[in-house]
Design a protein around this motif. Structure first.
Motif, short mmCIF file in Angstrom:
data_model
loop_
_atom_site.label_atom_id
_atom_site.label_comp_id
_atom_site.label_asym_id
_atom_site.label_seq_id
_atom_site.Cartn_x
_atom_site.Cartn_y
_atom_site.Cartn_z
N UNK A 185 0.71 39.05 19.15
CA UNK A 185 0.16 39.91 20.19
C UNK A 185 -0.87 39.22 21.09
N UNK A 186 -1.54 38.21 20.57
CA UNK A 186 -2.50 37.47 21.38
C UNK A 186 -1.73 36.51 22.28
N UNK A 187 -2.00 36.54 23.58
CA UNK A 187 -1.25 35.65 24.48
C UNK A 187 -1.44 34.18 24.13
N UNK B 175 4.95 24.96 34.47
CA UNK B 175 6.03 25.52 33.64
C UNK B 175 5.55 25.90 32.25
N UNK B 176 4.36 25.46 31.86
CA UNK B 176 3.84 25.78 30.53
C UNK B 176 3.05 27.07 30.47
N UNK B 177 3.05 27.83 31.55
CA UNK B 177 2.34 29.12 31.53
C UNK B 177 3.10 30.09 30.63
N UNK B 178 2.39 30.87 29.82
CA UNK B 178 3.06 31.83 28.94
C UNK B 178 3.86 32.87 29.74
N UNK C 164 6.45 25.91 23.89
CA UNK C 164 5.46 25.92 24.96
C UNK C 164 6.09 26.26 26.31
N UNK C 165 7.28 25.73 26.58
CA UNK C 165 7.95 25.97 27.86
C UNK C 165 9.12 26.91 27.62
N UNK C 166 9.09 28.05 28.31
CA UNK C 166 10.13 29.06 28.14
C UNK C 166 11.47 28.53 28.64
N UNK C 167 12.50 28.71 27.83
CA UNK C 167 13.87 28.37 28.22
C UNK C 167 14.72 29.62 28.02
N UNK C 168 15.98 29.56 28.43
CA UNK C 168 16.87 30.70 28.24
C UNK C 168 16.86 31.13 26.78
N UNK D 94 8.97 36.67 26.83
CA UNK D 94 9.88 35.63 26.32
C UNK D 94 9.84 35.57 24.80
N UNK D 95 10.94 35.13 24.23
CA UNK D 95 11.09 34.98 22.79
C UNK D 95 9.95 34.18 22.17
N UNK D 96 9.56 33.08 22.80
CA UNK D 96 8.50 32.23 22.25
C UNK D 96 7.18 32.99 22.16
N UNK D 97 6.86 33.76 23.20
CA UNK D 97 5.62 34.53 23.19
C UNK D 97 5.65 35.57 22.08
N UNK D 98 6.80 36.15 21.85
CA UNK D 98 6.92 37.15 20.78
C UNK D 98 6.67 36.51 19.42
#
Length: 182
Positions: free
Chosen positions: A55-57, A40-43, A9-13, A47-51
């Motif tokens: 394809x749907x955000x 901080x939880x915005x897509x 949910x939260x993008x990290x390095x 980022x790797x997690x979104x991938x």
């Protein structure tokens, strides 16, 4: 107050994206933690997690209504009393008050978890293997940057075989099935 967000949910390095890593805010109040989480939880599109999500955000994080505690009928909180009580007396006193509040709203279920020590060991082994895989490069390229305890953890995780790792997953699967049947 701390909030452990759902994995991814939260993008990290990208270098720190491991199956056992999870990020979330720590704040002075629950409201502050909720506000921080929404920021901080915005897509993050690239980022790797979104991938992984596809394809749907990923939907934006939200804490709408988190502090509505009048009706908690759809929430169940399992309490393993033996471990719940295993803390400092001051912490236990405050925790018991919070638990009594939740019990008054019918959300608390007392649970007994068989084989909990075995499950805890399986989880520790699984995390050690993941930790060793995620830090293998640092272990060999910059060993002086690691604490002695970290070297021990990496050594333990690096000695586990695939069969041992699979056994930990079977044990964890047993636990999940047991909890689903409660």
């Amino acid at each position: 107050v701390g909030l452990k967000a759902t994995w991814g949910r939260i993008a990290v390095d990208d270098d720190y994206c491991t199956p056992t890593a999870s990020s979330g805010p720590m704040a002075g109040t629950a409201v502050d933690a909720a506000l921080f989480y929404e920021v901080v939880g915005k897509p993050v599109a690239d980022h790797f997690y979104q991938k992984l999500y596809g394809p749907t955000p990923m939907p934006a994080a939200h804490c709408s209504g988190f502090n509505n505690v009048k009706d908690l009928g759809d929430i169940k909180l399992g309490v393993f009393q033996e471990w719940f009580d295993d803390c400092d007396p001051e912490v236990l006193s405050i925790s018991q008050k919070a638990l009594a509040f939740l019990e008054s709203r019918g959300t608390v279920v007392q649970v007994k978890l068989p084989n909990l020590e075995v499950l805890a060991l399986a989880q520790a082994v699984n995390i050690a293997v993941d930790f060793a895989l995620g830090h293998e490069k640092q272990k060999f390229e910059a060993p002086g940057t690691l604490e002695p305890a970290t070297h021990i953890q990496l050594g333990l995780g690096g000695t586990m075989s695939g069969v041992e790792l699979q056994a930990t997953n079977w044990i964890r699967g047993y636990a999940v099935q047991y909890l689903q049947e409660l």
